[in-house]
Write a protein that holds these residues in place. Structure first.
Motif, PDB file in Angstrom:
ATOM      1  N   UNK A  18      80.193   4.651  73.814  1.00  0.00           N
ATOM      2  CA  UNK A  18      79.883   5.900  74.500  1.00  0.00           C
ATOM      3  C   UNK A  18      80.809   6.117  75.696  1.00  0.00           C
ATOM      4  N   UNK A  19      81.143   5.035  76.401  1.00  0.00           N
ATOM      5  CA  UNK A  19      82.094   5.155  77.512  1.00  0.00           C
ATOM      6  C   UNK A  19      83.453   5.593  76.986  1.00  0.00           C
ATOM      7  N   UNK A  20      83.891   4.986  75.883  1.00  0.00           N
ATOM      8  CA  UNK A  20      85.187   5.363  75.303  1.00  0.00           C
ATOM      9  C   UNK A  20      85.182   6.820  74.866  1.00  0.00           C
ATOM     10  N   UNK A  21      84.055   7.302  74.379  1.00  0.00           N
ATOM     11  CA  UNK A  21      83.979   8.674  73.890  1.00  0.00           C
ATOM     12  C   UNK A  21      83.919   9.684  75.028  1.00  0.00           C
ATOM     13  N   UNK A  22      83.005   9.470  75.966  1.00  0.00           N
ATOM     14  CA  UNK A  22      82.720  10.496  76.974  1.00  0.00           C
ATOM     15  C   UNK A  22      83.568  10.357  78.235  1.00  0.00           C
ATOM     16  N   UNK A  23      83.930   9.120  78.592  1.00  0.00           N
ATOM     17  CA  UNK A  23      84.661   8.944  79.846  1.00  0.00           C
ATOM     18  C   UNK A  23      86.157   8.808  79.627  1.00  0.00           C
ATOM     19  N   UNK A  24      86.529   8.055  78.597  1.00  0.00           N
ATOM     20  CA  UNK A  24      87.949   7.893  78.304  1.00  0.00           C
ATOM     21  C   UNK A  24      88.458   8.954  77.329  1.00  0.00           C
ATOM     22  N   UNK A  25      87.544   9.641  76.683  1.00  0.00           N
ATOM     23  CA  UNK A  25      87.901  10.674  75.697  1.00  0.00           C
ATOM     24  C   UNK A  25      88.818  10.102  74.605  1.00  0.00           C
ATOM     25  N   UNK A  70      86.322   4.680  70.357  1.00  0.00           N
ATOM     26  CA  UNK A  70      84.871   4.710  70.234  1.00  0.00           C
ATOM     27  C   UNK A  70      84.443   4.445  68.799  1.00  0.00           C
ATOM     28  N   UNK A  71      85.167   5.022  67.856  1.00  0.00           N
ATOM     29  CA  UNK A  71      84.786   4.821  66.456  1.00  0.00           C
ATOM     30  C   UNK A  71      85.008   3.378  66.023  1.00  0.00           C
ATOM     31  N   UNK A  72      86.047   2.741  66.523  1.00  0.00           N
ATOM     32  CA  UNK A  72      86.284   1.340  66.149  1.00  0.00           C
ATOM     33  C   UNK A  72      85.151   0.444  66.646  1.00  0.00           C
ATOM     34  N   UNK A  73      84.625   0.737  67.823  1.00  0.00           N
ATOM     35  CA  UNK A  73      83.487  -0.029  68.321  1.00  0.00           C
ATOM     36  C   UNK A  73      82.248   0.240  67.473  1.00  0.00           C
ATOM     37  N   UNK A  74      82.010   1.521  67.167  1.00  0.00           N
ATOM     38  CA  UNK A  74      80.838   1.876  66.357  1.00  0.00           C
ATOM     39  C   UNK A  74      80.941   1.268  64.963  1.00  0.00           C
ATOM     40  N   UNK A  75      82.142   1.222  64.407  1.00  0.00           N
ATOM     41  CA  UNK A  75      82.322   0.619  63.081  1.00  0.00           C
ATOM     42  C   UNK A  75      81.968  -0.869  63.114  1.00  0.00           C
ATOM     43  N   UNK A  76      82.350  -1.555  64.185  1.00  0.00           N
ATOM     44  CA  UNK A  76      82.028  -2.976  64.305  1.00  0.00           C
ATOM     45  C   UNK A  76      80.514  -3.184  64.336  1.00  0.00           C
ATOM     46  N   UNK A  77      79.801  -2.296  65.012  1.00  0.00           N
ATOM     47  CA  UNK A  77      78.336  -2.400  65.034  1.00  0.00           C
ATOM     48  C   UNK A  77      77.774  -2.222  63.631  1.00  0.00           C
ATOM     49  N   UNK A  78      78.262  -1.208  62.905  1.00  0.00           N
ATOM     50  CA  UNK A  78      77.744  -0.943  61.559  1.00  0.00           C
ATOM     51  C   UNK A  78      77.992  -2.116  60.619  1.00  0.00           C
ATOM     52  N   UNK A 115      69.912   4.247  65.059  1.00  0.00           N
ATOM     53  CA  UNK A 115      70.936   5.061  65.731  1.00  0.00           C
ATOM     54  C   UNK A 115      72.203   4.264  65.990  1.00  0.00           C
ATOM     55  N   UNK A 116      72.064   2.933  66.192  1.00  0.00           N
ATOM     56  CA  UNK A 116      73.250   2.114  66.446  1.00  0.00           C
ATOM     57  C   UNK A 116      74.099   2.009  65.183  1.00  0.00           C
ATOM     58  N   UNK A 117      73.434   1.845  64.029  1.00  0.00           N
ATOM     59  CA  UNK A 117      74.177   1.782  62.767  1.00  0.00           C
ATOM     60  C   UNK A 117      74.820   3.119  62.417  1.00  0.00           C
ATOM     61  N   UNK A 118      74.202   4.213  62.873  1.00  0.00           N
ATOM     62  CA  UNK A 118      74.677   5.547  62.525  1.00  0.00           C
ATOM     63  C   UNK A 118      75.634   6.138  63.557  1.00  0.00           C
ATOM     64  N   UNK A 119      75.918   5.383  64.602  1.00  0.00           N
ATOM     65  CA  UNK A 119      76.759   5.912  65.675  1.00  0.00           C
ATOM     66  C   UNK A 119      78.131   6.321  65.164  1.00  0.00           C
ATOM     67  N   UNK A 120      78.676   5.545  64.221  1.00  0.00           N
ATOM     68  CA  UNK A 120      80.007   5.868  63.708  1.00  0.00           C
ATOM     69  C   UNK A 120      80.018   7.219  62.999  1.00  0.00           C
ATOM     70  N   UNK A 121      78.908   7.576  62.362  1.00  0.00           N
ATOM     71  CA  UNK A 121      78.842   8.853  61.646  1.00  0.00           C
ATOM     72  C   UNK A 121      79.037  10.022  62.607  1.00  0.00           C
TER      73      UNK A 121
END
Length: 243
Positions: A159-166, A171-179, A190-196
């Protein structure tokens, strides 16, 4: 009876210093006072955060209680920005050394969560993008050691990478690792679906549809409410995809 001491006339007389000598002493004293008054007030100087000690030396110093030492070490790191007479901004700290200390704290207590929280939510909140990325990468590197317990901090990093660093790809690479890695039953949907959702933000609707389809086919999703939500989301994406 004769007096015990000789008459006062025999005592030595105190001699007065010459007037010139007194004036010279007073003049030197005045010069010293004036010089001290003209000097700027002493300024506290910040000390640099030292490199972290080796894990072996820390374990030796722990005396059989590494968890207690990890907490004390964390307090030392967090309190380093407040030194006697001076406050150090986080952006002025050497973040490579900060990451090294946080790594040592985790090595002393692998089940501890506070170093990852501090990295993602405290030090990662710095306005310097380079320092923020260093902290987020630290969280990502440590996430793989215990993904089912450390996923919250990587989700926050996304979320920091998405909203603060833009930086949506980061952000997607982090979300993919979670999934892919945080597959335990305690990981919320919601954590598994964050990448979507990040893929949708990147206007990659095809990728989002593929991710949802993969989750539905994997058998990893068993909650009926989550299954219904993903199915509805897939139907919406398919409808939007039609010409």
């Amino acid at each position: 009876m004769p007096p015990a001491f000789p008459p006062s006339t025999t005592r030595p007389r105190l001699r007065r210093a010459p007037r010139g000598t007194l004036l010279a002493v007073l003049l030197a004293l005045a010069v010293q006072i004036g010089w001290q008054a003209s000097r700027p007030p002493p300024r506290a100087r910040a000390q640099d955060l030292p490199p972290p000690p080796s894990l072996a030396s820390l374990r030796l110093a722990a005396l059989g209680d590494p968890v207690a030492l990890s907490k004390a070490t964390m307090l030392y790191v967090q309190g380093f920005d407040e030194q006697a007479g001076i406050s150090i901004a986080w952006r002025d700290l050497d973040y490579h050394k900060v990451a090294g200390w946080l790594r040592r704290v985790l090595e002393l207590d692998p089940r501890g969560q506070y170093p990852l929280l501090a990295a993602s939510e405290v030090y990662g909140a710095v306005t310097d993008p380079a320092r923020a990325r260093l902290m987020l990468d630290f969280v990502y590197a440590r996430f793989g050691e215990d993904p089912d317990r450390r996923w919250p901090w990587l989700a926050h990093a996304a979320l920091v990478a998405k909203h603060r660093l833009h930086d949506l790809p980061l952000a997607r690479s982090y979300a993919r690792a979670i999934r892919l890695q945080a597959t335990g039953p305690q990981v919320p949907p919601w954590a598994r679906e964050l990448e979507i959702f990040i893929a949708e933000d990147m206007n990659e609707r095809d990728s989002a549809r593929a991710l949802i389809g993969g989750l539905l086919r994997s058998g990893q999703i068993t909650d009926p409410h989550e299954l219904r939500f993903l199915s509805d989301r897939l139907d919406q994406l398919n409808a939007d995809h039609k010409p």
